[in-house]
Design a protein around this motif. Structure first.
Motif, PDB file in Angstrom:
ATOM      1  N   PHE A 507     -15.791   2.829  29.227  1.00 50.47           N
ATOM      2  CA  PHE A 507     -14.649   3.741  29.116  1.00 50.47           C
ATOM      3  C   PHE A 507     -13.489   3.258  29.988  1.00 50.47           C
ATOM      4  N   ARG A 508     -13.782   2.844  31.199  1.00 50.14           N
ATOM      5  CA  ARG A 508     -12.735   2.299  32.074  1.00 50.14           C
ATOM      6  C   ARG A 508     -12.112   1.049  31.466  1.00 50.14           C
ATOM      7  N   PHE A 509     -12.946   0.222  30.866  1.00 49.38           N
ATOM      8  CA  PHE A 509     -12.468  -0.993  30.208  1.00 49.38           C
ATOM      9  C   PHE A 509     -11.497  -0.653  29.074  1.00 49.38           C
ATOM     10  N   LEU A 510     -11.830   0.353  28.259  1.00 54.50           N
ATOM     11  CA  LEU A 510     -10.961   0.755  27.152  1.00 54.50           C
ATOM     12  C   LEU A 510      -9.674   1.412  27.658  1.00 54.50           C
ATOM     13  N   VAL A 511      -9.783   2.245  28.692  1.00 54.18           N
ATOM     14  CA  VAL A 511      -8.599   2.903  29.248  1.00 54.18           C
ATOM     15  C   VAL A 511      -7.623   1.876  29.809  1.00 54.18           C
ATOM     16  N   PHE A 512      -8.136   0.916  30.548  1.00 54.58           N
ATOM     17  CA  PHE A 512      -7.256  -0.087  31.145  1.00 54.58           C
ATOM     18  C   PHE A 512      -6.619  -0.973  30.079  1.00 54.58           C
ATOM     19  N   ASN A 513      -7.367  -1.303  29.041  1.00 53.55           N
ATOM     20  CA  ASN A 513      -6.784  -2.116  27.975  1.00 53.55           C
ATOM     21  C   ASN A 513      -5.742  -1.326  27.183  1.00 53.55           C
ATOM     22  N   SER A 514      -5.970  -0.030  27.008  1.00 49.81           N
ATOM     23  CA  SER A 514      -4.964   0.805  26.351  1.00 49.81           C
ATOM     24  C   SER A 514      -3.691   0.895  27.183  1.00 49.81           C
TER      25      SER A 514
END
Length: 780
Positions: A507-514
């Motif tokens: 989830f952190r990975f997706l949030v940061f990429n967004s």
């Protein structure tokens, strides 16, 4: 007598009394009008300041998240400074309104509400811009009851104002609301005291440096026993990272609760240790010893770098389409844990605990072979990864000495309690505002409500920023999750907890990429691996006009320079770890200080760069020529070293007055020579005239040495000249990096977030790299 008749006297007395009454009434109306205008002006000033604080609070939240992605190249520090500035400006305005609230029940009630809310914000805002002096020391973790005396005094005074102005004079509901809010503010103060006390007593926060010192003594003893005293370890032929036992997390488990010798206990001591210098060599007085009783069986349960390195290497990608990006993210996680381990080791240098591994072959091999190679075939990638690890390490160090991080490390649940209490306070605060609005009849009620809500927005913005950046999305929390993921556990833990941890990391990975995608759409560059370094040219600094525009400009450190620095570091001897003063053909450095060498060689580099003219702009996807790369490396590092001389002399080996005096002498000499050579005018032609001058026109020996060096290198082949200069500046920068001046680097790190010289200083500290004088072999 008719004029003095009783009737006349009565009429005259009446007229005088009427005139006097009218005049006094007019004067009173004038004073009342002035007072009303002053109150209105102050209310508008309070409104404007509250709006500014709310805007800055919201900006702080956005920029704080952006800083987690883009590193230090954001406006986070500037926003924090402006927020504190507006907060300090708001306090006297609030004091004025409180002193002029007599007879205005609604205004007084709102001012008291604002005062209570301000007390919740005050401590957080005050630590946003802190002084660098003494902030990086063991005293930063020490609990001081007197440090909260001002807060207690202010809360007692606010309580007295509430008691004298509200209690017994307003409605029961209003009195109840103010009493609850004051008690909550008092409870928040008590919680801050508890947080500091817990952080001081925590072995994972304040006591970590002491435990790390003992643990590294244990690791070093095991390493020496396995290698027969050679210090290279049993796994000398394998990957250093795969055998690295540097601790990432869990040091608090080492300490035995019971005193006395236990069956599995071991007493660790650090003999012959000076602070921050290690055991190799023994060249400083002893400052602090560590004596620690540990449980040997607990050592195996600690999370170390080699466990993280091997465990994360086996992690599969969640989706095939994100495999490359996920692999890069996994590599980032591994380097992040390595940086966190380095941060714990470097903390001992600031808190004056022994660094026993410094100078050992184990440490030098890990830094020079493990970090600088990290199994990548591309030299560019090696250099980028190495500098990224050092940058993350300094980020951890800088963030630790802020208010919230030790609390999070010692007891995360206290951090959540603090946030929930703030939400409870805001809820009751808003309810109290509604009650006052319902019961009040002030004409300025609308303005007071807006100010109250703006202060609520400011408080929530600061609390949310702290929750996200210090805890939930912080690098520390990510390292903590990775340690939980790699630690061995029961079957229930592996089936339930580890999938949750993986889900949060994903989830952190997706949030940061967004968030990165949003930044790219807005035209913001995202280069977390870039290093911005300051530049000063002594030629520009001599010219009045250019000096205004180039006081200390910033440039991005080129990848070629990173590669050159890394390759030069690889060439350092593993056995001694010594670096000597570099030499360049045509310049005699014997008997000269580091400042004089920098000034002379920088002048020669600048004149050669000017003589060769402007560089051609590289087209996209066009490979740069070796000569252009060497020229970029030489000029960039030369101007950075000149920045150290001109703007940061405390980071150089020479004392500050000497550095400043030599710099001013050379600059004055160049100004005089330029004006004399070209009729007092400034510009390119004047410096061309200086290139051809002789010793008679340059009275300063350092300036003449620089011009003489330029005149010699100009006759050489341009490619060879720039290659020699690039190698010289790389080696000179590495020679300047080792230092025992911990305070100078602490000030630089706390004020500007550190620089290239601070990154290299941290590397040299871990690897035990030291300067060596060329004459007698003494290390300095």
């Amino acid at each position: 007598m008719g004029l003095l008749s009783p009737a006349r006297i009565s009429q005259l007395d009446y007229c005088l009394r009427y005139f006097n009454m009218t005049w006094r009434q007019g004067e009173g109306e004038s004073n009342s009008n002035n007072h009303m205008e002053g109150d209105l002006m102050m209310q508008r000033a309070v409104m404007f300041t509250a709006v500014l604080m709310a805007i800055l609070g919201g900006t702080l939240c956005v920029v704080g998240l952006e800083r987690l992605i883009r590193g230090r190249s954001t406006l986070f520090s500037m926003v924090r400074f402006l927020l504190r500035f507006t907060f300090v400006l708001f306090l006297p305005l609030l004091s004025y309104m409180a002193s002029h609230a007599e007879g205005k029940e609604g205004q007084l009630q709102f001012v008291l509400l604002w005062l209570l809310l301000i007390e919740l914000v005050r401590k957080k805002v005050e630590v946003m811009v802190r002084s660098a002096d003494g902030s990086f020391s063991r005293a930063a973790d020490r609990f001081r009851p007197m440090g909260h005396s001002d807060e207690v005094t202010r809360l007692v005074w606010i309580g007295y104002l509430i008691y004298s102005s509200i209690i017994g004079q307003g409605s029961t509901l209003v009195m109840t609301m103010f009493s609850i809010l004051w008690l909550l503010a008092l409870a928040k103060l008590g919680q801050r005291v508890l947080n500091e006390w817990r952080a001081q007593e925590s072995l994972a926060a304040a006591g970590s440096a002491h435990l790390i010192s003992g643990y590294m003594q244990h690791v070093l003893e095991e390493e020496e026993s396995q290698s027969g005293g050679g210090g290279s370890g049993s796994g000398a032929s394998t990957d250093p990272m795969a055998n690295c036992k540097y601790l990432v997390m869990g040091e608090e488990k080492l300490v035995l609760k019971k005193t006395g010798q236990q069956p599995n206990s071991k007493v660790l001591t650090t003999p012959h240790c000076g602070y921050g210098v290690g055991r190799f060599p023994h060249d400083q007085d002893e400052q602090k010893h560590v004596h620690l009783l540990i449980d040997v069986n607990k050592v195996k349960s600690l999370v170390t770098v080699n466990q993280i390195w091997s465990e994360l290497k086996q992690t599969p990608a969640p989706l095939c389409c994100f495999s490359n990006r996920w692999r890069n993210f996994i590599d980032h996680l591994r380097f992040l844990c390595l940086s966190f381990s380095f941060f714990k080791l470097l903390r001992r240098r600031f808190e004056h605990y022994p660094m026993v591994e410094v100078g050992s072959k184990m440490a030098r091999r890990l830094m020079l072979e493990g970090l600088l190679n990290n199994h990548e075939k591309e030299p560019d990638r090696n250099a980028i990864n190495a500098f990224r690890v050092l940058q993350l390490e300094l980020d951890f160090l800088d963030n630790y000495y802020q208010a919230g991080v030790p609390v999070v490390i010692s007891a995360p649940w206290l951090f959540f309690v603090n946030f929930l209490m703030s939400l409870l306070f805001v809820s009751i605060y808003v309810f109290a505002v509604l009650v006052i609005v319902t019961l009040g009849a002030d004409e300025n009620l609308g303005r007071y409500i807006i100010i109250a809500m703006l202060l609520v927005i400011t408080l929530l913005s600061i609390e949310i920023t702290e929750l996200l950046t210090v805890y939930l999305f912080s690098n520390w929390f990510l390292v903590h999750l990775l340690c939980l993921y790699t630690a061995p556990g029961s079957c229930l833990w592996n089936c339930l907890a580890k999938p949750i941890i993986c889900s949060f990391i994903a989830f952190r990975f997706l949030v940061f990429n967004s968030f990165k995608l949003m930044l790219r759409l807005t035209g913001r560059q995202i280069k977390t691996t870039k290093i911005k370094i300051k530049q000063v040219s002594i030629l520009q600094d001599c010219e009045p006009i250019k000096k205004l525009f180039a006081w200390a400009s910033h440039v991005t450190l080129a990848t070629e320079a990173k590669v050159a620095i890394v390759e030069s570091l690889k060439g350092i001897d593993l056995g001694t770890g010594n670096v000597s003063l570099p030499h360049i053909s045509g310049f005699n450095s014997r008997g000269k200080t580091a400042t004089e060498i920098i000034l002379a060689c920088h002048l020669a580099t600048e004149l050669l760069d000017m003589a060769h003219g402007k560089r051609k702009k590289k087209k996209k996807k066009q490979q740069r020529q070796p000569e252009d790369c060497d020229r970029t490396v030489a000029t960039t590092l030369s101007r950075f070293c000149m920045y150290l001389v001109a703007r940061a002399p405390e980071l150089l080996p020479d004392n500050e007055p000497w550095v400043s005096d030599r710099y001013e002498e050379v600059k004055s000499c160049l100004k005089e020579a330029s004006r004399r050579c070209y009729c007092g005018a400034w510009g390119r032609q004047s410096w061309k005239a200086v290139m051809e001058t002789n010793k008679e026109h340059l009275k300063n020996p350092t300036a003449w040495a620089g011009v003489k060096l330029f005149q010699q290198v100009r006759t050489e082949d341009s490619a060879a000249a720039w290659k020699n200069l690039a190698e010289f500046w790389v080696k000179l920068l590495i020679y300047l990096a080792p230092s025992n001046d911990v305070e100078g680097h602490a000030n630089a790190l706390a004020s500007s977030g550190g620089d290239l010289i601070t990154c290299l200083w941290a590397f040299c500290t871990h690897a035990g790299i030291r300067r060596q004088h060329e004459d007698d072999g003494n290390q300095v």
